[in-house]
Design a protein around this motif. Sequence first.
Motif, mmCIF file in Angstrom:
data_model
loop_
_atom_site.group_PDB
_atom_site.id
_atom_site.type_symbol
_atom_site.label_atom_id
_atom_site.label_comp_id
_atom_site.label_asym_id
_atom_site.label_seq_id
_atom_site.Cartn_x
_atom_site.Cartn_y
_atom_site.Cartn_z
ATOM 1 N N GLU A 35 0.834 -1.187 0.000
ATOM 2 C CA GLU A 35 0.000 0.000 0.000
ATOM 3 C C GLU A 35 0.881 1.253 0.000
ATOM 4 O O GLU A 35 1.780 1.400 0.828
ATOM 5 N N VAL A 36 0.620 2.150 -0.953
ATOM 6 C CA VAL A 36 1.375 3.399 -1.072
ATOM 7 C C VAL A 36 0.439 4.541 -0.737
ATOM 8 O O VAL A 36 -0.579 4.749 -1.413
ATOM 9 N N ILE A 37 0.744 5.299 0.322
ATOM 10 C CA ILE A 37 -0.082 6.424 0.764
ATOM 11 C C ILE A 37 0.628 7.717 0.392
ATOM 12 O O ILE A 37 1.794 7.920 0.737
ATOM 13 N N PHE A 38 -0.074 8.588 -0.335
ATOM 14 C CA PHE A 38 0.487 9.872 -0.753
ATOM 15 C C PHE A 38 0.308 10.878 0.381
ATOM 16 O O PHE A 38 -0.729 11.533 0.503
ATOM 17 N N LEU A 39 1.349 11.018 1.196
ATOM 18 C CA LEU A 39 1.315 11.940 2.320
ATOM 19 C C LEU A 39 1.771 13.323 1.879
ATOM 20 O O LEU A 39 2.547 13.467 0.934
ATOM 21 N N GLU A 40 1.296 14.332 2.583
ATOM 22 C CA GLU A 40 1.699 15.698 2.270
ATOM 23 C C GLU A 40 3.124 15.944 2.763
ATOM 24 O O GLU A 40 3.523 15.470 3.825
ATOM 25 N N LYS A 41 3.856 16.710 1.966
ATOM 26 C CA LYS A 41 5.235 17.027 2.320
ATOM 27 C C LYS A 41 5.253 18.356 3.075
ATOM 28 O O LYS A 41 5.550 19.414 2.521
ATOM 29 N N LYS A 42 4.948 18.263 4.359
ATOM 30 C CA LYS A 42 4.879 19.459 5.196
ATOM 31 C C LYS A 42 5.482 19.240 6.572
ATOM 32 O O LYS A 42 5.365 20.100 7.439
ATOM 33 N N GLY A 43 6.111 18.092 6.785
ATOM 34 C CA GLY A 43 6.683 17.806 8.090
ATOM 35 C C GLY A 43 7.974 18.567 8.348
ATOM 36 O O GLY A 43 8.519 19.267 7.481
ATOM 37 N N GLN A 44 8.492 18.451 9.559
ATOM 38 C CA GLN A 44 9.713 19.143 9.941
ATOM 39 C C GLN A 44 10.909 18.618 9.148
ATOM 40 O O GLN A 44 11.044 17.421 8.936
ATOM 41 N N PRO A 45 11.791 19.505 8.732
ATOM 42 C CA PRO A 45 13.005 19.046 8.045
ATOM 43 C C PRO A 45 14.062 18.588 9.045
ATOM 44 O O PRO A 45 13.894 18.714 10.261
ATOM 45 N N LEU A 46 15.152 18.076 8.522
ATOM 46 C CA LEU A 46 16.272 17.683 9.368
ATOM 47 C C LEU A 46 16.922 18.914 9.983
ATOM 48 O O LEU A 46 16.834 20.030 9.462
ATOM 49 N N ALA A 47 17.647 18.702 11.085
ATOM 50 C CA ALA A 47 18.337 19.814 11.739
ATOM 51 C C ALA A 47 19.644 20.159 11.037
ATOM 52 O O ALA A 47 20.136 21.282 11.155
ATOM 53 N N GLY A 48 20.230 19.242 10.293
ATOM 54 C CA GLY A 48 21.495 19.496 9.598
ATOM 55 C C GLY A 48 21.865 18.308 8.741
ATOM 56 O O GLY A 48 21.364 17.188 8.937
ATOM 57 N N ILE A 49 22.769 18.543 7.781
ATOM 58 C CA ILE A 49 23.179 17.477 6.872
ATOM 59 C C ILE A 49 24.580 17.783 6.359
ATOM 60 O O ILE A 49 24.943 18.945 6.152
ATOM 61 N N HIS A 50 25.401 16.762 6.205
ATOM 62 C CA HIS A 50 26.712 16.880 5.577
ATOM 63 C C HIS A 50 27.124 15.518 5.054
ATOM 64 O O HIS A 50 26.503 14.495 5.401
ATOM 65 N N THR A 51 28.150 15.495 4.205
ATOM 66 C CA THR A 51 28.589 14.251 3.564
ATOM 67 C C THR A 51 30.087 14.062 3.747
ATOM 68 O O THR A 51 30.824 15.004 4.065
ATOM 69 N N SER A 52 30.528 12.824 3.510
ATOM 70 C CA SER A 52 31.953 12.490 3.515
ATOM 71 C C SER A 52 32.152 11.309 2.576
ATOM 72 O O SER A 52 31.313 10.408 2.510
ATOM 73 N N PRO A 53 33.256 11.285 1.822
ATOM 74 C CA PRO A 53 33.474 10.166 0.897
ATOM 75 C C PRO A 53 33.870 8.891 1.634
ATOM 76 O O PRO A 53 34.608 8.925 2.624
ATOM 77 N N ALA A 75 2.971 12.316 7.593
ATOM 78 C CA ALA A 75 3.473 13.328 6.667
ATOM 79 C C ALA A 75 4.893 12.956 6.247
ATOM 80 O O ALA A 75 5.534 12.078 6.820
ATOM 81 N N VAL A 76 5.331 13.668 5.238
ATOM 82 C CA VAL A 76 6.718 13.585 4.778
ATOM 83 C C VAL A 76 7.364 14.920 5.067
ATOM 84 O O VAL A 76 6.813 15.985 4.756
ATOM 85 N N GLY A 77 8.558 14.901 5.679
ATOM 86 C CA GLY A 77 9.236 16.130 6.046
ATOM 87 C C GLY A 77 9.799 16.863 4.835
ATOM 88 O O GLY A 77 10.056 16.278 3.771
ATOM 89 N N LEU A 78 9.990 18.158 5.007
ATOM 90 C CA LEU A 78 10.621 18.951 3.963
ATOM 91 C C LEU A 78 12.078 18.511 3.803
ATOM 92 O O LEU A 78 12.744 18.154 4.781
ATOM 93 N N PRO A 79 12.592 18.553 2.579
ATOM 94 C CA PRO A 79 13.955 18.042 2.368
ATOM 95 C C PRO A 79 15.019 19.046 2.802
ATOM 96 O O PRO A 79 14.791 20.253 2.867
ATOM 97 N N LEU A 80 16.184 18.528 3.068
ATOM 98 C CA LEU A 80 17.381 19.318 3.312
ATOM 99 C C LEU A 80 18.409 18.879 2.268
ATOM 100 O O LEU A 80 18.586 17.680 2.030
#
Length: 857
Positions: free
Chosen positions: A421-439, A512-517
Amino acid sequence: MATHWNSGMLLGCSTLFLLLLGGARACGWVTVDSPTTLLGSTVTASCTIQSNRCSGLEGEEIQITWRLDSMSMSGSQHKSAEGTEVSNLTISHFNRTRAKLWCYVVWNGTPQRIGMAEIHAGYPPAKPDNLTCMMNLTENSLTCRWDPGLDGHLPAKVALRSSKSRGQCEVSQEAIPDCIPQAGQNYCTIPRRFLQLYQKMDIWVSVQNALGTAESEHLCIDPTDVAKLDPPVLKSIQSVPFQTDCISVAWEGAPTSSHIEQQCELRYRTHEDPGWTLVPDIVSPNLKTHHCGFLFGMDYRFQMRCRRVTAMGYWSDWSPEWNFITHEKAPAGKLDVWWKMTPVDSGKRAEVHLLWKALKRNEMNGRILGYWVSLNPRRRNVELTAVCNTTETQCNFSVLAGVRRVYLAAYNSAGESAATEVIFLEKKGQPLAGIHTSPCDEHSLWVHWEAPRATATGYILEWRQASLPGPAGRSVSWQVEWNRSATKALIRENIEPFQLYNISVYPLYADAVGLPLHTTAYSKEKAPSCAPKFHLKSISKSHAELSWDPVPIEMQNGFITNYTIFWTSTTRDELRAVVNSSFTTFTLRGLLPSTMYKVHMMASTAAGSTNSTALTLVTPALDEKEIQYLLLFFGLLCVLLIVLIVCFQKNRRVKNQFWPSVPDPANSSLGKWVPADLQQETLQTASAREPGLVTISDITVLEKGAEKKAPLWGKKDPVPAAAGSFPDLPKSYIHPSSSSLPSGSRAPGEARPGSYVNGAGAVQYAKIVADGYRGQQQHVPSPLYIRSDSTQPLLSESTPSPKLYENLWFHGAPQTGLHCQSSQGDAAFLEEPLIDFPLLQGLKINGAEDLHDFQRF
C-alpha cells in the motif's frame, strides 16, 4: 730509438715464449694452499723460479710480481737454499667467487707470465627445505619438490635419494637409484618401477660441493598416500520433491581412482555472487549427496573435487561446471516505494511518478516478470483495475486529485507478491536539523544528518548527478533507511568519482513527509580539467578589468576553492592575487602605461590546480577621458583654424561684422528719385554720360557765413551768419578714385589730401537749405546732415559691397583754390553731383548765392 726498443722487446718476448714452450714448468710454477676456499677467508700462494732452467735469466736479477685477474699485487720475495727465487703472496680477505692468480717475471722491463692458479670461493651447500612428493595416478610416477636454500656459489651435486623400508622407515631394505635433477631444477620424478606402493619409502635430498654436504629432512611416505586423484564427473542435480530449497547431487569417480576410498567437496555460486559457497567433507559410498538452503528460481553453477580419505592426500582438480536452476514460487516481502506528485488541470488531477526498489534476492523466489499498480487491492471475483503494468522499477500515471493511495505488487511465473500500500502523504513535516557528507571510496558516499525534533519513522535519501543534461539529469537515484534512530547512510548506486551530486534527505513521519534538506558532494576530487578563459572588459593606462566564465560543472572535478590570478611584464616581477571562487571579475591595478602584460589564471580544488592559457594585453598611453579631451582640443583647434582661414578668405564679411557699413547715398532711392515735374526735363549732362551708377566726386558744404559751424546731432541749428558773406571753403569729405575723378574737380598741382580718420565726435555731413520747391514756402529749419559716431568708413562705389574710401580733410586750403578754375570748370564741379541726386536739383543750397555759375533748375 723507440722502434729499435720495440723490435728488441718483441724479439725477447718471442725468445721467452719459445723458452716457456720448451719447458716452462721447469722454469717456474705457482702453488695455492687451497684452490677452493670459503668466501672471505685468507688465501696464500707462492711462485717459484729456477733461474738455471730459464734460458736468458742466468746471472740476471729476478723480480717477481703478481696479478689477481687484472689487479696488480706484490708479495715477499727471497732466495731459497736450493738457489731458487720464491715469492709468497697472502690475500687476507678473498671476496671473489672465482679468480685467476698470475705470477710474472720482469724481463727487459716487461712483465712475463710464468704461472697461473685458479681460485674458487663460496659457501658450503644450504640444507634443502620443504620436501614434498605427489603421486600422479595417470602417469604412475612420484614427483618430489624442494626449496634449494641459499646459493653456495660453488658447483654442487644434487640428488633425490630414496630407499624401501619397513615400519616408519627405521630400517632401510633396498636402496633405490638416485634421481638426478636437471641443472636449475628443484624437482625430480621417480618412475613407477622404482616405487613401492602401499609400503613406506624413505626419501631425502642430498647436496654436495667442495666445501661440504647437506641433506634435507627425510620423508617417510606411502606413495599412494600422496597420490593426486583425477577429478570426478557430476552426473545429475535435481530438486528434492516437496522441498524445493534442497537439491540432490550425484557423481562418479575417475576410472584411475575408482578403487580408492575418497573424500569430496562441493561448491556452488550464482552469477551475482562474488565467491563460491563450499560444502565440505562429503563421504558417500553411493556417490550422492543432498544439500538445502538454495534460493528459488536461481541459476547456480556446481563443481566437485575429491581426494583419498587420508589427510595427507592431494585434492584433485575441480570438475567441469554444472548449471542448475532451482524451482520458483511466488515473490515474498514488500516493496520500498517513493513517489512525486504534481497537480495538473487546475488542480483537478495529479501526475504521479512512482518509484520502487526491486525485491531482494531471497524475496524474489524466481525471475520477476513485472509489476502492476492499481487503485485498489486484488480481491476475489473482482477484476483488477491496473493503472500501470511494467517491467521497470518506475511508473508514471494520472489520478484524480482526491486519490491518496495506490497498491503495488510484483509477480513471476509462480504467482504475485502481497500488495504494498502506497499512501500519498503531504510534504509538510519538519526538516532535518542538519546534513553533511563524507566520501567512503570512489564509488560511495556517507550521508550524515541530524535527526529532527519530531520522531521520524524512516528517511528517504535522494541524489542525482548535477552535470548530466536533459532527461538524464532529471533521473534520480534514491534509497530508504527504515532505521528510525539512524543518523547516517551509505549511498552506492550510480556514484562516480570527480562528479558533483545533489543530495536531499526527507524525514518520514507517520502522517506526513518532512521537507527536504539539500547538500552537494564529490566522492573523489582532482584538479580541474580546465581553467576559466579571460575576457578583457576594459583597460586604461593604470588598470585593466578582466572577467571570466565559471568552470563548467562537468569539468570542475571538485569544489573550486579559489582562483589565483598571475600577471607579469618585462619590467616587473610576477604578481598574484587570490580571489574567491564566487568572483567572475577582477581589476588589475597599478599597471604602467604603454606596457605589455601577460595574465593567466589558476583554478584550484582541494586535490590540485590547473592553469589557464595566457592573455596578452597592452595598456594604452592615455586614458579614455584624456583621449577625449585631446580630441576635443584638436577639434577646437581645427575649427579655429578653419574659422581663421574663412576669415582670411572672406575678410569683407568679417569687417562688416566689426564695422557695420553705412549706406551709400548715391545708391539710395532718394538719390535716384526725381520729382514728377522734372521727369520731362532732359538733363544734358546725364545724357551725355554713359548709363549706370554715378560715382560721387565731391560734396561741398556751403554755409551762410564764415563763422558758421556744424551743429551736433539732435541739437538746434546755430544762428545763421550775416547775409552776403562768402562761405568758407569746406573740407572735402569724399576722395575720388583715380579712375572716376573729373578732370576739373581739382586744381592742377593740388596736393592730395590725407585720408580721413574717424573721430569720436559728430562731423557735419552736409547742409541742405530748402527754399521751397517751385515757389512754395518752407518754414522748416534746414537740417544738417551729420555723420554718425560710427567708425565705419563711407563707401565710394555704387556696388552692393562698396570699396573703402578715404575721407579727405583739407586743412588750411586757400579759398582761392575754388576760384582758380574757369567758369566752365566750376559749373562742372557743381553740376555733376546734382545729376547724381535728382532731389537736390530742385533745392536751394545756402551760401551759393555768389556762385553765379550755379545752374538753377
